[in-house]
Design a protein around this motif. Structure first.
Motif, PDB file in Angstrom:
ATOM      1  N   UNK A  68       0.831  -1.210   0.000  1.00 42.18           N
ATOM      2  CA  UNK A  68       0.000   0.000   0.000  1.00 42.18           C
ATOM      3  C   UNK A  68       0.864   1.259   0.000  1.00 42.18           C
ATOM      4  N   UNK A  69       1.970   1.210   0.721  1.00 42.45           N
ATOM      5  CA  UNK A  69       2.821   2.375   0.925  1.00 42.45           C
ATOM      6  C   UNK A  69       3.649   2.740  -0.314  1.00 42.45           C
ATOM      7  N   UNK A  70       4.154   1.744  -1.014  1.00 42.14           N
ATOM      8  CA  UNK A  70       5.049   1.997  -2.148  1.00 42.14           C
ATOM      9  C   UNK A  70       4.386   2.838  -3.243  1.00 42.14           C
ATOM     10  N   UNK A  71       3.156   2.522  -3.672  1.00 44.61           N
ATOM     11  CA  UNK A  71       2.533   3.377  -4.696  1.00 44.61           C
ATOM     12  C   UNK A  71       2.335   4.826  -4.229  1.00 44.61           C
ATOM     13  N   UNK A  72       2.027   5.017  -2.944  1.00 45.78           N
ATOM     14  CA  UNK A  72       1.873   6.382  -2.422  1.00 45.78           C
ATOM     15  C   UNK A  72       3.191   7.146  -2.493  1.00 45.78           C
ATOM     16  N   UNK A  73       4.280   6.482  -2.113  1.00 46.95           N
ATOM     17  CA  UNK A  73       5.593   7.143  -2.169  1.00 46.95           C
ATOM     18  C   UNK A  73       5.948   7.465  -3.623  1.00 46.95           C
ATOM     19  N   UNK A  74       5.688   6.520  -4.535  1.00 44.72           N
ATOM     20  CA  UNK A  74       5.990   6.747  -5.953  1.00 44.72           C
ATOM     21  C   UNK A  74       5.204   7.936  -6.503  1.00 44.72           C
ATOM     22  N   UNK A  75       3.915   7.979  -6.151  1.00 42.32           N
ATOM     23  CA  UNK A  75       3.065   9.071  -6.629  1.00 42.32           C
ATOM     24  C   UNK A  75       3.572  10.417  -6.100  1.00 42.32           C
ATOM     25  N   UNK A  76       3.948  10.460  -4.839  1.00 41.91           N
ATOM     26  CA  UNK A  76       4.462  11.693  -4.250  1.00 41.91           C
ATOM     27  C   UNK A  76       5.787  12.088  -4.897  1.00 41.91           C
ATOM     28  N   UNK A 131      15.754  18.381  -1.771  1.00 43.91           N
ATOM     29  CA  UNK A 131      15.854  17.596  -0.543  1.00 43.91           C
ATOM     30  C   UNK A 131      14.654  16.647  -0.416  1.00 43.91           C
ATOM     31  N   UNK A 132      13.464  17.128  -0.778  1.00 39.02           N
ATOM     32  CA  UNK A 132      12.263  16.288  -0.740  1.00 39.02           C
ATOM     33  C   UNK A 132      12.398  15.116  -1.709  1.00 39.02           C
ATOM     34  N   UNK A 133      12.939  15.410  -2.897  1.00 40.28           N
ATOM     35  CA  UNK A 133      13.133  14.341  -3.889  1.00 40.28           C
ATOM     36  C   UNK A 133      14.100  13.292  -3.354  1.00 40.28           C
ATOM     37  N   UNK A 134      15.172  13.746  -2.746  1.00 42.64           N
ATOM     38  CA  UNK A 134      16.171  12.831  -2.190  1.00 42.64           C
ATOM     39  C   UNK A 134      15.557  11.987  -1.064  1.00 42.64           C
ATOM     40  N   UNK A 135      14.793  12.623  -0.180  1.00 44.51           N
ATOM     41  CA  UNK A 135      14.147  11.917   0.925  1.00 44.51           C
ATOM     42  C   UNK A 135      13.167  10.862   0.415  1.00 44.51           C
ATOM     43  N   UNK A 136      12.335  11.256  -0.552  1.00 48.04           N
ATOM     44  CA  UNK A 136      11.345  10.318  -1.093  1.00 48.04           C
ATOM     45  C   UNK A 136      12.017   9.161  -1.834  1.00 48.04           C
ATOM     46  N   UNK A 137      13.074   9.457  -2.577  1.00 45.90           N
ATOM     47  CA  UNK A 137      13.817   8.406  -3.285  1.00 45.90           C
ATOM     48  C   UNK A 137      14.392   7.418  -2.283  1.00 45.90           C
ATOM     49  N   UNK A 138      14.946   7.937  -1.197  1.00 46.42           N
ATOM     50  CA  UNK A 138      15.508   7.088  -0.143  1.00 46.42           C
ATOM     51  C   UNK A 138      14.414   6.223   0.495  1.00 46.42           C
ATOM     52  N   UNK A 139      13.272   6.844   0.795  1.00 47.91           N
ATOM     53  CA  UNK A 139      12.155   6.092   1.393  1.00 47.91           C
ATOM     54  C   UNK A 139      11.635   5.020   0.434  1.00 47.91           C
ATOM     55  N   UNK A 140      11.567   5.339  -0.843  1.00 46.25           N
ATOM     56  CA  UNK A 140      11.101   4.382  -1.841  1.00 46.25           C
ATOM     57  C   UNK A 140      12.065   3.207  -1.957  1.00 46.25           C
TER      58      UNK A 140
END
Length: 199
Positions: A68-76, A131-140
């Motif tokens: 459930x979480x992965x598609x949300x992170x990808x979309x963000x 920074x947001x892109x880097x954080x989201x990429x790391x979380x993904x």
């Protein structure tokens, strides 16, 4: 005679995340020396199966959460990357965004150099877009690795449960065969006694 590792042994091998490998019972005699040990061994196998099933259920819940979480992170992440491509002199864009599962709102989004990200526990922070892109990429990446290890653990746990079920059946069948041999031996002794007293 080979020595078999007993369930719960400190020397038992594990997978990379510490889940113990179930003992494989090739020869029951290496595992159970006489019928008095059968019940404790069978109960030990039942307990281990229950533990593996518990771990499997926990991993299943974790797997569902990650899926459930992965598609949300990808979309963000895609949205942040889109905002990153916009020029400072671009016109505001009108968009519809999700407030919750069934509620959407319209908004005009001017070119920006920062975004606000939900971190969880009702916490939202402002980040510069890079920074947001880097954080989201790391979380993904972390979520994808977790999903991969979770799927590996699920497969590993299924294999261990099957191995223990086979071991359980082998010990049980060995016990049945031993009882049959004892009964037949007892009957043949009685037959010999009966035939010698008749003769």
């Amino acid at each position: 005679m080979t020595t078999a590792l007993k369930p719960g042994s400190k020397d038992a091998p594990t997978n990379p995340r510490g889940i113990p490998v179930a003992p494989f019972v090739d020869r029951v005699e290496d595992y159970v020396t006489d019928r008095s040990e059968v019940e404790s061994t069978v109960n030990s196998f039942k307990e281990m199966i229950a533990k593996y099933q518990f771990m499997e259920q926990n991993n299943q819940r974790r797997l569902v959460g990650l899926k459930d979480k992965i598609p949300d992170i990808q979309k963000t992440l895609e949205t942040v990357r889109f905002l990153k491509t916009r020029k400072a002199d671009a016109d505001p864009i009108e968009t519809t965004f999700e407030l919750n599962d069934t509620l959407y709102a319209k908004a005009e989004v001017p070119p920006t150099d920062e975004v606000y990200l939900w971190l969880g526990a009702n916490v939202m922070l402002s980040y510069p877009i890079p920074e947001a892109e880097q954080l989201l990429k790391s979380k993904l990446d972390t979520a994808k690795r977790s999903l991969e290890t979770c799927e590996e653990d699920m497969e590993f746990l299924r294999e261990q449960i099957t191995t223990l079920e086979v071991a359980f059946a082998r010990v049980y069948n060995w016990d049945v065969a031993q009882r049959r041999k004892e009964r037949e031996a007892g009957e043949s002794i009685e037959d010999k006694k009966g035939s010698s007293s008749n003769g």
